[in-house]
Enzyme design. Sequence first.
Site, short mmCIF file in Angstrom:
data_model
loop_
_atom_site.label_atom_id
_atom_site.label_comp_id
_atom_site.label_asym_id
_atom_site.label_seq_id
_atom_site.Cartn_x
_atom_site.Cartn_y
_atom_site.Cartn_z
N CYS A 5 -30.81 -28.19 29.49
CA CYS A 5 -29.60 -27.62 28.90
C CYS A 5 -29.45 -26.20 29.42
CB CYS A 5 -29.73 -27.63 27.38
SG CYS A 5 -28.30 -26.96 26.53
N HIS A 14 -24.80 -35.76 25.34
CA HIS A 14 -25.41 -34.43 25.20
C HIS A 14 -24.34 -33.40 24.83
CE1 HIS A 14 -28.41 -31.26 26.53
NE2 HIS A 14 -27.27 -30.58 26.57
N GLU A 15 -23.20 -33.44 25.53
CA GLU A 15 -22.13 -32.46 25.27
C GLU A 15 -21.47 -32.70 23.92
OE1 GLU A 15 -22.26 -29.89 27.05
OE2 GLU A 15 -23.54 -30.87 28.52
N HIS A 47 -23.47 -31.15 21.24
CA HIS A 47 -23.23 -29.70 21.15
C HIS A 47 -22.06 -29.38 20.22
CE1 HIS A 47 -25.89 -27.41 23.73
NE2 HIS A 47 -25.69 -28.23 24.74
#
Length: 156
Positions: free
Chosen positions: A90, A132-133, A136
């Site tokens: 990351c 993953h995004e 976030h």
Amino acid sequence: MAVLEIIKHPNEVLETPCERVINFDKKLVKLLKDMHETMLIADGVGLAAPQVGVSLQVAVVDVDDDTGKIELINPSILEKRGEQVGPEGCLSFPGLYGEVERADYIKVRAQNRRGKVFLLEAEGFLARAIQHEIDHLHGVLFTSKVTRYYEENELE
């Protein structure tokens, strides 16, 4: 376009769920362009708005395949299938890599920069990057999903 500062952990903005985008305007377009440029210069495959200090549900992904740049605004995962386990890093955690389990296939609903809703299907590495995004945008960091951390020489 401008290169933005990438927020490093620890920082509260990284662990705070983001607000939905309601204004699809020139400011949003500039943010998307700046985020994409920042991601490319940092040699990343994805970048979420909180990583540049903006608490909005905005992410860009570009895994350097035929799909090209993907802009995700207010994304949600509608469907997940399968399983993949692999390394993740990351831009907000420089030099840190860990093994993370993700769905191998996902179907996502999102909006584009004009507010138009679209559906996107992804699998493999692209699915991993998108998940993953999206994490976030909900204040979830990959470190909360790591099953083991890699030593530097393991990923060479």
